[in-house]
Design a protein around this motif. Structure first.
Motif, short mmCIF file in Angstrom:
data_model
loop_
_atom_site.label_atom_id
_atom_site.label_comp_id
_atom_site.label_asym_id
_atom_site.label_seq_id
_atom_site.Cartn_x
_atom_site.Cartn_y
_atom_site.Cartn_z
N ASN A 23 -46.91 13.84 9.70
CA ASN A 23 -45.53 13.64 10.18
C ASN A 23 -45.48 13.11 11.61
O ASN A 23 -44.53 12.45 12.00
CB ASN A 23 -44.75 14.95 10.07
CG ASN A 23 -44.53 15.34 8.62
OD1 ASN A 23 -44.03 14.55 7.83
ND2 ASN A 23 -44.92 16.56 8.25
N ASP A 25 -44.69 14.32 14.42
CA ASP A 25 -43.51 14.65 15.20
C ASP A 25 -43.92 14.99 16.62
O ASP A 25 -44.64 15.95 16.86
CB ASP A 25 -42.76 15.83 14.56
CG ASP A 25 -41.43 16.11 15.24
OD1 ASP A 25 -40.87 15.17 15.85
OD2 ASP A 25 -40.95 17.26 15.16
N ASP A 53 -39.99 9.66 6.17
CA ASP A 53 -38.65 9.70 6.74
C ASP A 53 -37.65 9.83 5.59
O ASP A 53 -37.58 8.94 4.74
CB ASP A 53 -38.38 8.44 7.56
CG ASP A 53 -37.08 8.51 8.32
OD1 ASP A 53 -36.65 9.63 8.65
OD2 ASP A 53 -36.48 7.45 8.56
N HIS A 55 -38.27 13.74 7.43
CA HIS A 55 -39.34 14.74 7.46
C HIS A 55 -39.23 15.60 6.20
O HIS A 55 -38.12 15.99 5.80
CB HIS A 55 -39.16 15.60 8.71
CG HIS A 55 -40.31 16.49 9.02
ND1 HIS A 55 -40.67 17.55 8.22
CD2 HIS A 55 -41.17 16.48 10.08
CE1 HIS A 55 -41.70 18.17 8.75
NE2 HIS A 55 -42.03 17.54 9.87
N GLN A 68 -36.76 18.53 14.83
CA GLN A 68 -37.62 17.41 15.18
C GLN A 68 -37.64 17.17 16.69
O GLN A 68 -36.64 17.31 17.38
CB GLN A 68 -37.15 16.15 14.44
CG GLN A 68 -37.43 16.22 12.95
CD GLN A 68 -37.14 14.92 12.24
OE1 GLN A 68 -36.25 14.84 11.40
NE2 GLN A 68 -37.89 13.88 12.56
N SER A 72 -37.12 9.01 14.35
CA SER A 72 -38.11 8.11 13.74
C SER A 72 -38.30 6.85 14.58
O SER A 72 -39.41 6.32 14.66
CB SER A 72 -37.67 7.76 12.31
OG SER A 72 -36.40 7.14 12.30
N ARG A 75 -40.51 7.80 17.49
CA ARG A 75 -41.88 7.97 16.98
C ARG A 75 -42.55 6.62 16.78
O ARG A 75 -43.71 6.43 17.18
CB ARG A 75 -41.85 8.76 15.67
CG ARG A 75 -43.21 8.95 15.01
CD ARG A 75 -43.10 9.76 13.74
NE ARG A 75 -42.26 9.09 12.74
CZ ARG A 75 -41.91 9.62 11.59
NH1 ARG A 75 -42.31 10.87 11.29
NH2 ARG A 75 -41.15 8.97 10.74
N SER A 163 -46.76 20.81 16.82
CA SER A 163 -45.33 20.61 17.08
C SER A 163 -44.62 21.94 17.24
O SER A 163 -43.69 22.07 18.05
CB SER A 163 -44.70 19.79 15.95
OG SER A 163 -45.29 18.51 15.86
#
Length: 310
Positions: A23, A25, A53, A55, A68, A72, A75, A163
Motif C-alpha cells: 500500500n 501509505d 486505490d 486502500h 491514510q 493517492s 503517494r 504506517s
C-alpha cells in the motif's frame, strides 16, 4: 512515471518490470528499503510499484475513521521522486478482493502485469481473506516464472517502522519522530480552499486545506515548511499552521490553516504542500480575540526560531 490502472489492458512496454507490492501509505523508510530491493533485484528492467486505490482497509471498512497518511496523488508524487517508472495503481474492488492467493499471483502479477520479479515485505498477505503469505508467493512465483524477494521488517527506535507507528507519533504530537520513520517530513498536500477569511481580519491570512480522508495529526499549532507547488508564487517558505476544529469560533470540521511568513499573494485553488515540523501547543479556546492574537504572535515567533535552526 507511467500510471497503469487496469491489469487487463497493459501495453507491452509496461510489462516485464520488477515491482514492489504494497500500500505504501506514507512511503516510509521501510517502504523505501523494499523499493531499493526491487531496484537492485533486476536493475536492467523498469522499476515498478503495485499498489491499490482505494486502500483495501477503506474498501472493507468504508465507515472507519480516516487513517491514510497521504492521498493517492501525493503517494504517486513521492514514488516518482524515488525513481519509480511504472505505478500499477489497481482499483481495489469486489472482483480483486475475491481472488484466491494463487489467482492473484497468476491473473494479476503474471498474466496481467507480466512482472519479471516482485518484492514484498515479510508481513505481506494477499488474496481472499488475506490467506496468502510471502512464502506462498515465492512458491507461486517458481511455478509461474517470476522471481520473489522477501524484505525483512525494518526496526528503528525499538519498534517496527510502519504506517501504524507513524500514525501514533502524529496523533501524539511527535512529528519529528514520524519524520525519522518516514525519512522525510510528514506532509499534507492539496489545493488551497476558501475559508471564512477570519485570519485576514486578525492580521494572519491563512491558506486553508481540507484533511478529509487523512489521518488527523494531533490538533494544535505547528511550525511548518510550506511549498507552493505551482503558479507564480511557486517556491519554499516557512510558516505556522493550526490543525483542528477552531473551537473558539464554533466550527467542528477539522482542517489545516497555514500562515506563510513574509508572503503576499493569492493562493486559492493552488496546490501546496505543508510539512509538519514541530507541535507547538494544543488547540485552545481563548477568552477574547486580543488574547488569541497575542498567542498567535508568540506562536509565530517560536516557529520562526525553530525553522531558522533547521
Amino acid at each position: 512515471m507511467r500510471i497503469i490502472s487496469d491489469y487487463q489492458f497493459v501495453e507491452d512496454t509496461d510489462r516485464g518490470a520488477t515491482a514492489a507490492i504494497g500500500n505504501f501509505d506514507g512511503v516510509h523508510l521501510g517502504h523505501r528499503s523494499v523499493i531499493e530491493l526491487a531496484r537492485n533485484a533486476a536493475p536492467e528492467v523498469p522499476l515498478g510499484i503495485v499498489t491499490f486505490d482505494p486502500h483495501p482497509r477503506a474498501y472493507f471498512a468504508p465507515h472507519s475513521a480516516p487513517f491514510q497518511l497521504m492521498s493517492s496523488a501525493a503517494r504517486a508524487s513521492r514514488l516518482e521522486k524515488l525513481g519509480v517508472e511504472k505505478l500499477y495503481q489497481l482499483p481495489f474492488n469486489t472482483a480483486l478482493a475475491s481472488l484466491s492467493p494463487f489467482e492473484f499471483a497468476d491473473k494479476i502479477l503474471h498474466r496481467g502485469l507480466g512482472l519479471r520479479h516482485v518484492v514484498v515485505g515479510a508481513d505481506f498477505c494477499f488474496g481472499k481473506g488475506r490467506a496468502g503469505t510471502s512464502a506462498d508467493l515465492t512458491e507461486y512465483g517458481q511455478q509461474l516464472g517470476f522471481g520473489v524477494t522477501t524484505a525483512p521488517l525494518m526496526a528503528q527506535y525499538e519498534q517496527t517502522v510502519s504506517s501504524t507507528a507513524i500514525r501514533r507519533a502524529l496523533s501524539e504530537g511527535r512529528p519529528r519522530d514520524a519524520a525519522a520513520m518516514l525519512g522525510h517530513w510528514h506532509r499534507i498536500e492539496g489545493p488551497v480552499i476558501g475559508g471564512e477569511q477570519r485570519g485576514r481580519e486578525l492580521g494572519y491570512p491563512t491558506a486553508n486545506m481540507s484533511i478529509d480522508g487523512l489521518h488527523p495529526p494531533a490538533f494544535g499549532v505547528y511550525a511548518v515548511l510550506a511549498d507552493v507547488l505551482e503558479g507564480p508564487h511557486a517556491g519554499s517558505y516557512h510558516g505556522v499552521a493550526s490543525m483542528g476544529v477552531r473551537p473558539m469560533f464554533g466550527e467542528n470540521k477539522p482542517n489545516l490553516e497555514t500562515f506563510i511568513f513574509d508572503f503576499k499573494g493569492d493562493l486559492y485553488g493552488t496546490a501546496i504542500s505543508i510539512a509538519l515540523v514541530e507541535h507547538l501547543r494544543p488547540e485552545e479556546n481563548f477568552d477574547s480575540l486580543e488574547a488569541l492574537i497575542t498567542q498567535m504572535d508568540a506562536d509565530s515567533a517560536r516557529a520562526r526560531s525553530i525553522l531558522a535552526a533547521l
